[in-house]
Design a protein around this motif. Structure first.
Motif, PDB file in Angstrom:
ATOM      1  N   TYR A 117       0.823  -1.224   0.000  1.00 13.20           N
ATOM      2  CA  TYR A 117       0.000   0.000   0.000  1.00 13.20           C
ATOM      3  C   TYR A 117       0.850   1.265   0.000  1.00 13.20           C
ATOM      4  CZ  TYR A 117       0.822  -0.927   5.004  1.00 13.20           C
ATOM      5  OH  TYR A 117       1.397  -1.232   6.217  1.00 13.20           O
ATOM      6  N   GLU A 118       1.913   1.265  -0.788  1.00 13.82           N
ATOM      7  CA  GLU A 118       2.783   2.444  -0.869  1.00 13.82           C
ATOM      8  C   GLU A 118       2.008   3.701  -1.244  1.00 13.82           C
ATOM      9  OE1 GLU A 118       5.615   4.617  -0.129  1.00 13.82           O
ATOM     10  OE2 GLU A 118       6.460   2.599  -0.373  1.00 13.82           O
ATOM     11  N   ALA A 119       1.022   3.583  -2.112  1.00 12.53           N
ATOM     12  CA  ALA A 119       0.292   4.753  -2.593  1.00 12.53           C
ATOM     13  C   ALA A 119      -0.663   5.336  -1.557  1.00 12.53           C
ATOM     14  CB  ALA A 119      -0.494   4.397  -3.859  1.00 12.53           C
ATOM     15  N   ALA A 120      -0.837   4.654  -0.417  1.00 15.13           N
ATOM     16  CA  ALA A 120      -1.774   5.141   0.597  1.00 15.13           C
ATOM     17  C   ALA A 120      -1.254   6.361   1.339  1.00 15.13           C
ATOM     18  CB  ALA A 120      -2.103   4.031   1.596  1.00 15.13           C
ATOM     19  N   VAL A 121       0.052   6.610   1.277  1.00 18.58           N
ATOM     20  CA  VAL A 121       0.646   7.753   1.970  1.00 18.58           C
ATOM     21  C   VAL A 121       1.529   8.528   0.999  1.00 18.58           C
ATOM     22  CG1 VAL A 121       2.146   8.519   3.855  1.00 18.58           C
ATOM     23  CG2 VAL A 121       0.642   6.553   4.181  1.00 18.58           C
ATOM     24  N   ALA A 122       1.214   9.812   0.811  1.00 13.01           N
ATOM     25  CA  ALA A 122       2.079  10.737   0.064  1.00 13.01           C
ATOM     26  C   ALA A 122       2.253  10.393  -1.406  1.00 13.01           C
ATOM     27  CB  ALA A 122       3.445  10.854   0.748  1.00 13.01           C
ATOM     28  N   GLY A 123       1.238   9.805  -2.028  1.00 11.88           N
ATOM     29  CA  GLY A 123       1.219   9.633  -3.483  1.00 11.88           C
ATOM     30  C   GLY A 123       2.462   8.972  -4.044  1.00 11.88           C
ATOM     31  N   ALA A 124       3.170   9.705  -4.898  1.00  9.02           N
ATOM     32  CA  ALA A 124       4.322   9.136  -5.604  1.00  9.02           C
ATOM     33  C   ALA A 124       5.552   9.002  -4.728  1.00  9.02           C
ATOM     34  CB  ALA A 124       4.668  10.012  -6.815  1.00  9.02           C
TER      35      ALA A 124
END
Length: 444
Positions: free
Chosen positions: A132-139
């Protein structure tokens, strides 16, 4: 001699909004590159939408791939990408996908902050990945560095601007002198803020992200309910001006840090507006950008900066996770699961160490400063600076027939409980007409 055909990795996409559309487009346009990186083609087997028959010409896939039957779609995929948001049906679909052997990539910070442990348990039970990398701070690649790159270090603090909408609003207030309502309207017109900006302006979005950051950084389960939250709706033009006078800017910060209460080590997790010195790297984060500042015992200070939202930036983070999960499908193995071994207590806001900037409307007569200083001393709070401001010409210079003045006090570091008690004591003084503003000071 021809090579044997490689079985494609079947990818199901839940949602075709701004992020989902970008994911589908990049999966199609970069298909050869992704296949080379993974060792097998990535094949979109379906895209779940609320309704079919809508013009989706911006998504370069076979229209037959669109379906309203998300329940069935997730049962025939190797990787499910969830970008629909919210709690349900997202939670139900993710669990169903895992039960049928699919790894899951999600951008759903609200669900993960509320129910992350249960999702991790389901992933473990079914031998699949949860990313879930995209769940915090977008790119911005922040979760993987915290979870993997800094695994050999001890993180002591995470300090970040993780909501682009509020950063845009506060930046405009600082650079143009505009008020809150005016800048919120501008953010809405530019598409940074929703018609109902509550989730951003009141800090709910940032609180969910703070919970995820704290959980990974401190190997401790932290939910949104554990996060102290204050939004920016009460930030005034006077607050922004006071920050300028201190050579600071106002930012909505997510702050996760290790702290102690007596002999007990724990963590505090909070989201609130704060004054940040212009010399601090976070002060230079402008417009709708995000940045996360990490402090670790061995690595020292690290900063991650970039676009925190938008279709392509968020899709970049999603697809990074998809590549990782797909590689595991091809080569075997799994990504890291939940790490909650430390199980540190999450202290309430009162235990947090911070500083206050306090503006007082006081009677302009001898002895007032001594009474104010005594209120601080009685609560164990040390004063760093005090300055007096004259009452502006457009305000009444008296209160109940007594001349008025403004006192601006900046404290040294103390517990938030002690600082809050000090404010209460100041309010009770008969020489204090009003405590007109209280804001925390961070990054000093």
């Amino acid at each position: 001699m021809s090579q044997p055909a490689v079985t494609p990795i079947r990818v199901a996409l839940l949602g075709a909004g701004v992020v989902g559309s970008s994911v589908a487009r990049l999966l199609t346009e970069q298909a050869d590159h992704f296949a080379a990186r993974v060792g097998a083609p990535l094949e979109i087997v379906g895209i779940a939408v609320r309704r079919t028959g809508v013009d989706r010409s911006d998504v370069p896939v076979d229209p037959a791939l669109f379906t309203t039957d998300a329940e069935e779609l997730v049962t025939r995929a190797d990787i499910v990408i969830e970008v629909i948001g919210g709690i349900d049906p997202a939670r139900r679909l993710i669990l169903r996908a895992m039960e049928h052997g699919a790894s899951v990539v999600s951008a759903n910070k609200a669900l993960l902050a509320e129910d992350g442990p249960a999702l991790y348990e389901a992933a473990d039970a079914n031998g699949v990945d949860l990313y879930y990398e995209a769940a915090v701070a977008g790119a911005i690649p922040i979760l993987r560095p915290i979870r993997e790159s800094l695994a050999g270090d001890e993180i002591t603090k995470v300090l970040g601007i993780v909501n682009g909408t509020t950063n845009f609003i506060l930046d405009k207030m600082d650079t143009t002198g505009a008020g809150m309502n005016e800048t919120v309207a501008e953010a809405q017109a530019l598409g940074y803020a929703e018609a109902d900006p509550t989730a951003d302006v009141e800090g709910f979005d940032a609180a969910a992200k703070a919970a995820l950051l704290a959980s990974l950084a401190f190997h401790t389960r932290v939910s949104s309910a554990d996060v102290f939250r204050e939004g920016i709706s009460e930030v005034s033009s006077a607050d922004v001006l006071s920050a300028k006078e201190m050579d600071c800017v106002v930012k909505l910060l997510a702050i996760c840090e290790r702290t102690t209460d007596g002999d007990t080590e724990g963590v505090t997790v909070r989201v609130h507006p704060a004054m940040v010195p212009r010399s601090h790297p976070l002060a230079s984060v402008r417009e709708a950008y995000n940045a996360v500042f990490v402090e670790a015992t061995s690595a020292g200070e690290l900063m991650f900066y970039g676009k925190g939202a938008g279709g392509d930036p968020t899709a970049s983070a999603v697809l990074g996770d998809v590549i990782a999960a797909a590689r595991h499908r091809v080569a075997g193995g799994r990504g890291p699961g939940e790490s909650a071994y430390a199980a540190l207590p999450v202290f309430d806001m009162g235990k947090a160490q911070t500083r206050y900037h306090i503006r007082l409307d006081v009677a302009d007569r001898p002895g007032v400063l001594a009474q104010v200083a005594a209120a601080f001393a009685d609560n164990g709070v040390s004063i760093e600076t005090v300055r007096q401001q004259v009452v502006p010409d457009d305000e009444d210079a008296t209160a109940n027939g007594v001349a008025r003045a403004y006192l601006v006090v900046v404290t040294h570091t103390a517990t938030d409980a002690a600082l809050s008690a000090t404010v209460d004591a100041l309010t009770d003084l008969d020489t204090v007409n009003e405590v007109t503003s209280v804001m925390r000071v961070e990054g000093v």
